[in-house]
Design an enzyme around this catalytic site. Structure first.
Site, PDB file in Angstrom:
ATOM      1  NE  ARG A 105      -3.820  -2.382   0.272  1.00 45.99           N
ATOM      2  CZ  ARG A 105      -3.280  -3.691  -0.180  1.00 45.99           C
ATOM      3  NH1 ARG A 105      -2.183  -3.854  -0.762  1.00 45.99           N
ATOM      4  NH2 ARG A 105      -4.212  -4.679  -0.102  1.00 45.99           N
TER       5      ARG A 105
ATOM      6  CB  SER B 210      -9.779  -1.227   3.638  1.00 46.11           C
ATOM      7  OG  SER B 210      -9.865  -2.824   3.355  1.00 46.11           O
TER       8      SER B 210
ATOM      9  CD  GLU C 190      -5.842   0.318   2.285  1.00 45.66           C
ATOM     10  OE1 GLU C 190      -6.413   0.062   1.191  1.00 45.66           O
ATOM     11  OE2 GLU C 190      -5.734  -0.697   3.167  1.00 45.66           O
TER      12      GLU C 190
END
Length: 338
Positions: free
Chosen positions: A162, A237, A333
């Site tokens: 990520r 998420s 995130e």
């Protein structure tokens, strides 16, 4: 140029946060983007893609540039593979469906991820054992200050979990306008070992899956766990799955023998953040209109009129409790827009 003023951003972010942009323009070509970035009368500018990986905390007193550059082009067609150039404004899931319709393999595990193609490399999107970097060739991006067009190779992008150079040393310096992918046309390499893909295929009686079967399985799994942003505001998420040392995981398992995990290399363990949040008691909880999804604790939701700050305060409450209970720090995130 068609610059609008005092524009609600609620339709442009999947949380449905009713923040206002002081100035707003939608650009449909690289030239229009370069022209908008060069506007000296608006020194402060914010780049808006699909609005799926962001939490807007306040109104934006600046020029919001919405990236609406479309197009999918075949660059090179070989017997075993194909190279595609996809413009930044193309919806990611629609790109995956386009590839499935043409039997191009490589993106099927990334089905139903919200957002647009241009923002996908920024956080190296990933799901079910596959990451964007696995099929990435290069991308083109415009420098925000000089408006120069630059090509970034796979190596240039410094992809991690990520992560990319666009989230770190080059943060807020470039706007990605196109992404090139190399996809398979024959002998597709299938990834069914992660999550519930294999179980879903077995339940459907599929012993020899095609890439289309995997895509449909991933869609079914995600729909069973994740809320539709069109029905309830969310950004998928909210937290990254934390990476901890093998020793730290050993200590965790001593207290929580059922703790799920995924080995990453020889001394690193990935622990599902959703499991940590659920164990901390937040699954399905609601604090005013800000809440945690009742099927997937990794997802924060806007039940109607939550502000960006309401959701941020909830996120910080979750982060604090997880750290106190497990000694593990979970990081957002999503991009936090102040």
């Amino acid at each position: 140029m068609n610059i609008r003023h005092n524009v609600s951003l609620a339709p442009y972010n999947t949380f449905g946060i009713a923040a206002t942009a002081a100035h707003f323009i939608s650009v449909k070509s690289v030239a229009e983007l370069q022209e908008a970035l060069a506007l000296e009368e608006y020194p402060q500018k914010f780049i808006l893609g699909g609005g799926s990986n962001m939490l807007i905390k306040n109104d934006l007193d600046c020029l919001v540039i919405h990236i609406a550059i479309k197009g999918i082009e075949t660059l090179e067609e070989m017997e075993e593979s194909i190279k595609l150039r996809v413009m930044a404004g193309e919806n990611w899931h629609e790109l995956v469906l386009y590839c499935m319709a043409h039997d191009y393999g490589g993106l099927e595990n990334l089905s139903l991820i919200p957002g647009n193609t241009g923002t996908a490399p920024v956080q190296n999107i990933g799901a079910y054992g596959v990451e964007l970097k696995d099929t990435f060739v290069q991308c083109e991006a415009v420098h925000r200050e000089t408006q120069e067009l630059r090509t970034f190779s796979l190596e240039d992008c410094q992809f991690g979990y990520r992560e990319s150079v666009f989230k770190n040393e080059l943060k807020d310096q470039y706007v990605i306008v196109s992404v090139d992918f190399k996809l398979s046309r024959k002998q597709h390499q299938l990834h069914t070992e992660y999550g519930a893909i294999q179980q879903t295929l077995e339940e459907r009686g599929i012993a020899q899956p095609r890439i289309q079967d995997i895509s449909e399985a991933v869609i079914a799994i995600r729909q069973s766990k994740l809320p539709d942003p069109k029905k309830i505001g969310n950004s998928g998420s909210f937290f990254k799955n934390p990476l901890i040392s093998a020793e730290a995981f050993k200590q965790l398992r001593a207290h929580y023998p059922d703790a799920p995990y995924y080995p990453i290399g020889s001394d690193t363990i990935k622990v599902p953040a959703g499991w940590l949040i659920e164990k901390a008691g937040f699954k399905g909880k609601r604090f005013g209109d800000a809440g945690v999804h009742d099927k997937q604790a990794l997802v924060l939701v806007n039940h109607g009129k939550a502000t960006g700050d309401d959701l941020w305060q909830l996120a910080m409450k979750i982060q604090k409790k997880v750290e106190e209970q497990f000694g593990i720090t979970i990081q957002p995130e999503v991009n936090i827009v102040e």
